[in-house]
Design an enzyme around this catalytic site. Sequence first.
Site, PDB file in Angstrom:
ATOM      1  N   TYR A 148       8.570 -11.315  18.035  1.00  0.00           N
ATOM      2  CA  TYR A 148       7.443 -10.383  17.951  1.00  0.00           C
ATOM      3  C   TYR A 148       7.136  -9.777  19.330  1.00  0.00           C
ATOM      4  CZ  TYR A 148       6.831 -13.298  13.788  1.00  0.00           C
ATOM      5  OH  TYR A 148       7.041 -14.007  12.639  1.00  0.00           O
ATOM      6  N   LYS A 190       7.429 -39.681  29.519  1.00  0.00           N
ATOM      7  CA  LYS A 190       6.161 -39.233  28.942  1.00  0.00           C
ATOM      8  C   LYS A 190       6.227 -39.476  27.437  1.00  0.00           C
ATOM      9  CE  LYS A 190       2.005 -37.551  29.139  1.00  0.00           C
ATOM     10  NZ  LYS A 190       0.912 -38.435  29.584  1.00  0.00           N
ATOM     11  N   ASP A 223       2.505 -38.800  34.587  1.00  0.00           N
ATOM     12  CA  ASP A 223       1.223 -38.532  35.229  1.00  0.00           C
ATOM     13  C   ASP A 223       0.791 -39.712  36.092  1.00  0.00           C
ATOM     14  OD1 ASP A 223       1.095 -39.845  32.791  1.00  0.00           O
ATOM     15  OD2 ASP A 223      -0.727 -38.863  32.105  1.00  0.00           O
ATOM     16  N   ASP A 247      12.443 -32.591  39.420  1.00  0.00           N
ATOM     17  CA  ASP A 247      12.173 -31.435  40.270  1.00  0.00           C
ATOM     18  C   ASP A 247      10.772 -31.531  40.865  1.00  0.00           C
ATOM     19  OD1 ASP A 247      12.478 -28.991  41.490  1.00  0.00           O
ATOM     20  OD2 ASP A 247      12.436 -27.809  39.659  1.00  0.00           O
ATOM     21  N   ASP A 251       9.633 -32.644  45.104  1.00  0.00           N
ATOM     22  CA  ASP A 251       8.813 -31.815  45.987  1.00  0.00           C
ATOM     23  C   ASP A 251       7.555 -32.562  46.410  1.00  0.00           C
ATOM     24  OD1 ASP A 251      10.709 -29.876  45.613  1.00  0.00           O
ATOM     25  OD2 ASP A 251       9.311 -28.306  45.001  1.00  0.00           O
TER      26      ASP A 251
END
Length: 355
Positions: A148, A190, A223, A247, A251
């Site tokens: 769409y 997770k 987390d 990733d 960092d």
Amino acid sequence: MTSARKRRYDIAVIAGDGIGLEVVPAALRCLELVALRHEFTLDLTEYPWGSAYFQAHGAMMPTTGLDELAKHDAIFLGAVGVPEIPDVETLWGLLIPIRRTFDQYINLRPVRTLPGIPARVVGAGDVDLVIVRENVEGEYSAVGGRIYVGEPHEAAMQEAVFTRRGVARAARFAAELATTRSNRLTSATKSNGIVHTMPFWDEVVADTLAGYPGVSVDKVLIDALAAKLVLDPAGFDVIVASNLFGDILSDLAGAIAGSIGVAPSGNLNPEKKHPSMFEPVHGSAPDIAGQGVANPVGQLWAGAMMLEHLGEPAAAADLTAAFEACLADGLRTRDLGGTASTAEFTDGVAARLTA
């Protein structure tokens, strides 16, 4: 590929964009000095690929680019990306095809506090950890699309692809690495919220680690892991993670240890059927490009990782010791609170390699 007897290595060099054009020549100077010192030869072939090539030709590299790179023992990359060109063009036009065509399924990212660079977290202690990131599948798949398009109800879908083979070989590499260090492994997950891929990740990691009874594995939700990494980075040793999680964590860990400007990475094909690629983590940093102030440590450290991979550990150790000695003596670039230029720091490293 190179014969061990000749101790001659064919290296493809792609300086790329931004500060890559500054730190790659700096690192090559030091690599050639350490090669001379250890009596081997680096045959360098420089390829002018990247965003400037894209602006001239509409592609980040020629259609024969991957065939050219396949002839080399390793690839030494600077940085990819400029603000004027969408990342989907720059990364997926150069970096990602190299990783996937050459099955560089491990992204290895060592993180440790370096001499003279205090950790950014008070009380962190000495950080010395390695992140093993699955590098060719996971959340960074090309499966998906838009429907769409242009309508108010436009939608986008992105599929995460996890295979038993892909997860197992990342877990196996991490376990093997852990046996050379502390026998401690942390697996990022997770599985309490991502109900298909992450429980599968946990299952395959557990199955793989069953073959390493001496390695303890701690499964930690991403987390909570991010929080623990900030609060107690010295408490981690080897972390294995999916493409996206690895990733982000690398960092974060690099910043905690002092500066993302010093962080290296290796995109590895461990079996050496294809060339591996070595690059700093910092990216092209367009805000400081062309000013001569870029920190070359990440590129130098990536060069040391390349030498290690090629079978020159003594040279790798010498190069690492040289840039660490500069840092210990207070020679630092602006991002580390110093005043040294890229050239001045490189001169310092070169002086130590010729002393």
